[in-house]
Scaffold this motif. Structure first.
Motif, mmCIF file in Angstrom:
data_model
loop_
_atom_site.group_PDB
_atom_site.id
_atom_site.type_symbol
_atom_site.label_atom_id
_atom_site.label_comp_id
_atom_site.label_asym_id
_atom_site.label_seq_id
_atom_site.Cartn_x
_atom_site.Cartn_y
_atom_site.Cartn_z
ATOM 1 N N VAL A 478 0.834 -1.203 0.000
ATOM 2 C CA VAL A 478 0.000 0.000 0.000
ATOM 3 C C VAL A 478 0.869 1.254 0.000
ATOM 4 O O VAL A 478 0.648 2.188 -0.783
ATOM 5 N N GLU A 479 1.877 1.283 0.869
ATOM 6 C CA GLU A 479 2.699 2.488 0.980
ATOM 7 C C GLU A 479 3.570 2.703 -0.249
ATOM 8 O O GLU A 479 3.888 3.845 -0.598
ATOM 9 N N ASN A 480 3.938 1.635 -0.928
ATOM 10 C CA ASN A 480 4.751 1.765 -2.139
ATOM 11 C C ASN A 480 3.904 2.062 -3.378
ATOM 12 O O ASN A 480 4.358 2.768 -4.289
ATOM 13 N N GLU A 481 2.681 1.520 -3.422
ATOM 14 C CA GLU A 481 1.894 1.557 -4.643
ATOM 15 C C GLU A 481 0.733 2.560 -4.630
ATOM 16 O O GLU A 481 0.321 3.021 -5.694
ATOM 17 N N LEU A 482 0.212 2.887 -3.454
ATOM 18 C CA LEU A 482 -1.049 3.627 -3.405
ATOM 19 C C LEU A 482 -0.952 4.988 -2.733
ATOM 20 O O LEU A 482 -1.950 5.721 -2.691
ATOM 21 N N MET A 483 0.218 5.361 -2.216
ATOM 22 C CA MET A 483 0.332 6.610 -1.471
ATOM 23 C C MET A 483 1.532 7.420 -1.948
ATOM 24 O O MET A 483 2.550 6.865 -2.380
ATOM 25 N N ASN A 484 1.381 8.742 -1.845
ATOM 26 C CA ASN A 484 2.493 9.664 -2.110
ATOM 27 C C ASN A 484 3.161 9.386 -3.448
ATOM 28 O O ASN A 484 4.386 9.365 -3.563
ATOM 29 N N ARG A 485 2.321 9.216 -4.484
ATOM 30 C CA ARG A 485 2.837 8.877 -5.805
ATOM 31 C C ARG A 485 3.061 10.106 -6.687
ATOM 32 O O ARG A 485 3.376 9.971 -7.877
ATOM 33 N N ALA A 486 2.858 11.307 -6.162
ATOM 34 C CA ALA A 486 2.992 12.516 -6.971
ATOM 35 C C ALA A 486 4.416 12.655 -7.500
ATOM 36 O O ALA A 486 5.391 12.553 -6.751
ATOM 37 N N GLU A 487 4.530 12.844 -8.803
ATOM 38 C CA GLU A 487 5.822 13.043 -9.435
ATOM 39 C C GLU A 487 5.690 14.079 -10.534
ATOM 40 O O GLU A 487 4.691 14.128 -11.247
ATOM 41 N N THR A 488 6.702 14.932 -10.662
ATOM 42 C CA THR A 488 6.678 15.969 -11.683
ATOM 43 C C THR A 488 6.837 15.343 -13.063
ATOM 44 O O THR A 488 7.739 14.543 -13.303
ATOM 45 N N VAL A 489 5.925 15.702 -13.974
ATOM 46 C CA VAL A 489 5.976 15.217 -15.349
ATOM 47 C C VAL A 489 6.716 16.211 -16.228
ATOM 48 O O VAL A 489 7.611 15.861 -16.994
ATOM 49 N N THR A 490 6.338 17.469 -16.112
ATOM 50 C CA THR A 490 6.984 18.541 -16.865
ATOM 51 C C THR A 490 6.661 19.858 -16.191
ATOM 52 O O THR A 490 5.744 19.933 -15.361
ATOM 53 N N ARG A 496 3.645 23.851 -13.163
ATOM 54 C CA ARG A 496 4.238 22.524 -13.018
ATOM 55 C C ARG A 496 3.120 21.477 -13.135
ATOM 56 O O ARG A 496 2.053 21.628 -12.548
ATOM 57 N N GLU A 497 3.400 20.421 -13.873
ATOM 58 C CA GLU A 497 2.457 19.329 -14.033
ATOM 59 C C GLU A 497 2.960 18.108 -13.285
ATOM 60 O O GLU A 497 4.111 17.695 -13.457
ATOM 61 N N GLU A 498 2.076 17.520 -12.458
ATOM 62 C CA GLU A 498 2.434 16.345 -11.664
ATOM 63 C C GLU A 498 1.485 15.192 -11.991
ATOM 64 O O GLU A 498 0.292 15.398 -12.193
ATOM 65 N N ARG A 499 2.026 14.020 -12.007
ATOM 66 C CA ARG A 499 1.199 12.814 -12.072
ATOM 67 C C ARG A 499 0.953 12.356 -10.641
ATOM 68 O O ARG A 499 1.887 12.129 -9.881
ATOM 69 N N THR A 500 -0.327 12.229 -10.270
ATOM 70 C CA THR A 500 -0.645 11.809 -8.897
ATOM 71 C C THR A 500 -1.262 10.410 -8.861
ATOM 72 O O THR A 500 -1.468 9.858 -7.794
ATOM 73 N N GLY A 501 -1.579 9.816 -9.976
ATOM 74 C CA GLY A 501 -2.216 8.498 -10.038
ATOM 75 C C GLY A 501 -3.067 8.448 -11.283
ATOM 76 O O GLY A 501 -2.964 9.318 -12.135
ATOM 77 N N LEU A 502 -3.874 7.459 -11.465
ATOM 78 C CA LEU A 502 -4.181 6.414 -10.524
ATOM 79 C C LEU A 502 -3.195 5.257 -10.687
ATOM 80 O O LEU A 502 -2.231 5.374 -11.442
ATOM 81 N N HIS A 503 -3.483 4.156 -10.012
ATOM 82 C CA HIS A 503 -2.583 3.027 -10.044
ATOM 83 C C HIS A 503 -2.564 2.398 -11.427
ATOM 84 O O HIS A 503 -3.514 2.516 -12.208
ATOM 85 N N GLU A 504 -1.482 1.681 -11.753
ATOM 86 C CA GLU A 504 -1.358 1.050 -13.072
ATOM 87 C C GLU A 504 -2.453 0.024 -13.342
ATOM 88 O O GLU A 504 -2.734 -0.331 -14.488
ATOM 89 N N LEU A 505 -3.118 -0.477 -12.282
ATOM 90 C CA LEU A 505 -4.219 -1.414 -12.463
ATOM 91 C C LEU A 505 -5.509 -0.714 -12.900
ATOM 92 O O LEU A 505 -6.480 -1.375 -13.249
ATOM 93 N N GLN A 506 -5.509 0.616 -12.874
ATOM 94 C CA GLN A 506 -6.706 1.390 -13.162
ATOM 95 C C GLN A 506 -6.555 2.111 -14.503
ATOM 96 O O GLN A 506 -5.453 2.487 -14.895
ATOM 97 N N PHE A 507 -7.680 2.339 -15.195
ATOM 98 C CA PHE A 507 -7.603 2.920 -16.533
ATOM 99 C C PHE A 507 -7.594 4.443 -16.530
ATOM 100 O O PHE A 507 -7.420 5.072 -17.576
ATOM 101 N N ILE A 508 -7.793 5.067 -15.379
ATOM 102 C CA ILE A 508 -7.836 6.522 -15.291
ATOM 103 C C ILE A 508 -6.453 7.063 -14.934
ATOM 104 O O ILE A 508 -5.787 6.550 -14.033
ATOM 105 N N GLU A 509 -6.050 8.107 -15.617
ATOM 106 C CA GLU A 509 -4.823 8.843 -15.306
ATOM 107 C C GLU A 509 -5.223 10.175 -14.686
ATOM 108 O O GLU A 509 -6.225 10.786 -15.075
ATOM 109 N N THR A 510 -4.477 10.638 -13.685
ATOM 110 C CA THR A 510 -4.740 11.955 -13.112
ATOM 111 C C THR A 510 -3.482 12.807 -13.159
ATOM 112 O O THR A 510 -2.377 12.311 -12.927
ATOM 113 N N ARG A 511 -3.678 14.072 -13.459
ATOM 114 C CA ARG A 511 -2.583 15.049 -13.484
ATOM 115 C C ARG A 511 -3.006 16.294 -12.704
ATOM 116 O O ARG A 511 -4.120 16.807 -12.894
ATOM 117 N N ARG A 512 -2.095 16.736 -11.840
ATOM 118 C CA ARG A 512 -2.325 17.990 -11.106
ATOM 119 C C ARG A 512 -1.421 19.070 -11.690
ATOM 120 O O ARG A 512 -0.238 18.833 -11.922
#
Length: 589
Positions: A478-490, A496-512
């Protein structure tokens, strides 16, 4: 990145799409509607005319009949549903789809013709044919089965309004005398059976209609021509827009929605805010001085490619696969401890083609707020399930802290919840729930000794839950895969654009996006759903002038159709020059 911007109570509770054409093709009130219909009928220059009014289930047919009888003076009024099968016979035939469960059924493939008596339909047709002069009105859910008619009106209403009519006991399910039945079972009948059947008829019939009738408001109908309605749908599918939100109380409801959105006070606190669920929400179309309300699912049905994009349409069909809603537990209680079905289980058990993967984006929280997510490393599955069963039997209160991970929930954190993961938002969270659309499929495992607003225990589904629970979703995973996944994309100047999820098992992508300057978004073949999660105001603009500037405010969800290839968002109004943020969801390629 955070700001000190304090949002104000300027959330728009009545977002409206102002339609730029066809103002002279809209009418309000039965007097003007009857005049428009009479004019159309007169233009046919025939001694006899057949007016067919096809109705969605739960339309107030008596109101329409009474209004038109006094104004059009028809020679004959035929209620089409006199030819429908008796309610008890229908109930027996659909029993396999509705099951005995209070909440869940199986998605019915039924068509309306299956529930009409052929001989009785023929008799009604003969009655209509026997009239030589004047107007024959045929009305009902199935009216179009009696006759194609000379003029075809489609009478419609929003799903939320149907639910209100269920709750007030004004209506039961179609052909059933179950007005007094609990709302869960009536909603189930609509969701799994009659709405599916009605939508199939609507989609088959729609390009044949002459007029569209909005019957949401009692004794205050609005009507537009088919051309005016389609003009509104085409315009909406070419620009950013918002759905009409609604808010509902719940046993665990909090105070945030009431305080930040300026909702009227009520006895039971608001728990849910729905402003991004096209199957449930509606749209407002403004034609001059007349505001038409229609189910937003009509946009999905009749502007599918423009709204969703070819790739999403090919994958999901005419369904809107993303949902945003608000869950308020600030000052309230815990949501139920729950799990959602896996894709295989929901397909085999309920007839759905995809499942309710979801996530919690923390829009706001108080110190000490928690999210429960996944089981602890040392959890014994058999022992935990035994305690859940004992809790359901009323022998104990389930000791959630013994088995389930509990994490502090801070503003702007994003918790990912792929199907099969046990989870729960606890008290003092304001959650923006970003998820796939099949939102009814929640298996409650423990409800914290709470009862529903009706005073009855809410349904718990341990049997279903036991078949989808993913026991390998433990602390480390859970802590490795489902939390604190925000990473700068560009990033660029002022954004600044960040990818915050969702998990690779899910079809939705989210960007902040954090931005103090305009930031550009590309459609990339998918509809976008966004929310302004930080800052008071932003404006969405088209680089090539495809649509007028569109203003959004804090906590508002808005949709950008796939037909909008490129758009920009920038801080505006009181947020100009400040750093604000949006969260965006779309379907992964």
């Amino acid at each position: 990145m955070t700001t000190t911007t304090k949002p104000t109570k300027n959330y728009n509770q009545s977002p409206t799409v102002r339609i730029k054409e066809c103002e002279d093709q809209a009418w309000q009130g039965y007097d003007r509607i009857a005049q428009a219909l009479q004019s159309r009928i007169s233009s046919l220059s025939a001694s006899k005319s057949v007016l067919v009014i096809e109705c969605y289930p739960s339309v107030r047919q008596d109101e329409i009949i009474q209004a038109l009888e006094s104004r059009l003076e028809p020679a004959l009024v035929i209620r089409a549903e006199e030819a429908a099968l008796p309610g008890e016979q229908i109930k027996q035939e659909i029993r396999k789809y509705l099951t005995d469960d209070r909440v869940f059924g199986f998605m019915s493939p039924s068509k309306i013709e299956e529930f009409y008596d052929i001989d009785r339909l023929r008799q009604l047709k003969d009655q209509a044919n026997a009239v030589d002069n004047g107007i024959v009105v045929i009305i009902g859910f199935g009216a179009s089965l009696v006759s194609e008619g000379d003029v075809l009106v489609y009478a419609d209403l929003a799903r939320w309004e149907i639910q209100q009519r269920y709750r007030s006991k004004e209506f039961g399910n179609w052909r059933l005398d179950n007005h007094e039945e609990e709302i869960l079972r009536k909603y189930k009948g609509g969701f799994f059976f009659e709405w599916r059947m009605a939508d199939r008829l609507k989609r088959r019939l729609f390009d044949k209609i002459d007029y569209y009738l909005d019957t949401n408001a009692k004794d205050d109908p609005k009507m537009v021509t088919y051309e005016a309605l389609m003009s509104g749908l085409r315009q909406t599918a070419s620009q950013p827009f918002r759905l009409v939100p609604y808010f509902d109380p719940g046993v665990w409801g909090g105070t945030w929605l009431e305080e930040h959105i300026d909702l009227p006070r009520q006895e039971k606190p608001y728990a849910w805010g729905f402003d991004g669920v096209p199957e449930e929400n509606s749209l407002y179309f403004q034609y001059g001085s007349i505001r038409l309300e229609l189910p937003s699912i009509n946009l999905v049905f009749f502007q599918s490619r423009e709204l969703l994009g070819d790739r999403v349409l090919a994958r999901f069909g005419a369904e809107f696969p993303i949902r945003f809603d608000l869950l308020d537990t600030i000052g309230g209680g815990n949501l139920s401890l729950q799990v959602h079905p896996t894709t295989d289980y929901i397909k085999q058990t309920f007839g759905m083609t995809y499942t309710q993967d979801e996530s919690y984006y923390i829009l706001d929280s108080k110190p000490g707020a928690l999210v429960y997510l996944g089981v602890k490393e040392d959890t014994d599955a058999e022992r935990m399930w035994g305690d859940l069963e004992r809790a359901q039997a009323g022998e104990i209160s389930f000791p959630a802290e013994r088995y389930i991970n509990a994490y502090e929930a801070k503003k702007h954190e994003h918790f990912l919840i792929p199907a099969g993961t046990i989870h729960c938002s606890a008290t003092d969270c304001m959650v923006l729930e970003i998820s796939a659309t099949p939102y009814i499929f929640t298996f409650k495992l423990w409800d914290w000794d709470q009862v529903g607003l009706d005073g009855k225990p809410r349904p718990v589904h341990l049997e279903h839950g036991s078949k989808v629970m993913q026991w390998d979703r433990r602390t480390e995973w859970v802590e490795n895969e489902l939390m604190n996944r925000a990473e700068t994309v560009t990033e660029g100047t002022g954004w600044r654009e960040e990818r915050t999820g969702l998990h690779e098992l899910q079809f939705i992508e989210t960007r902040r996006h954090w931005f103090s300057e305009p930031v550009t978004h590309e459609a990339n073949g998918s509809v976008h759903m966004l929310n302004l999660v930080e800052g008071e105001e932003a404006v969405v603009e088209s680089p090539d002038g495809q649509f007028d500037p569109f203003v959004v405010r804090y906590a508002e969800t808005f949709i950008v159709p796939a037909s909008v290839q490129r758009y920009t968002v920038r801080p505006s109004g009181p947020s100009a020059g400040q750093t604000i943020a949006t969260i965006k969801a779309f379907v992964r390629a």
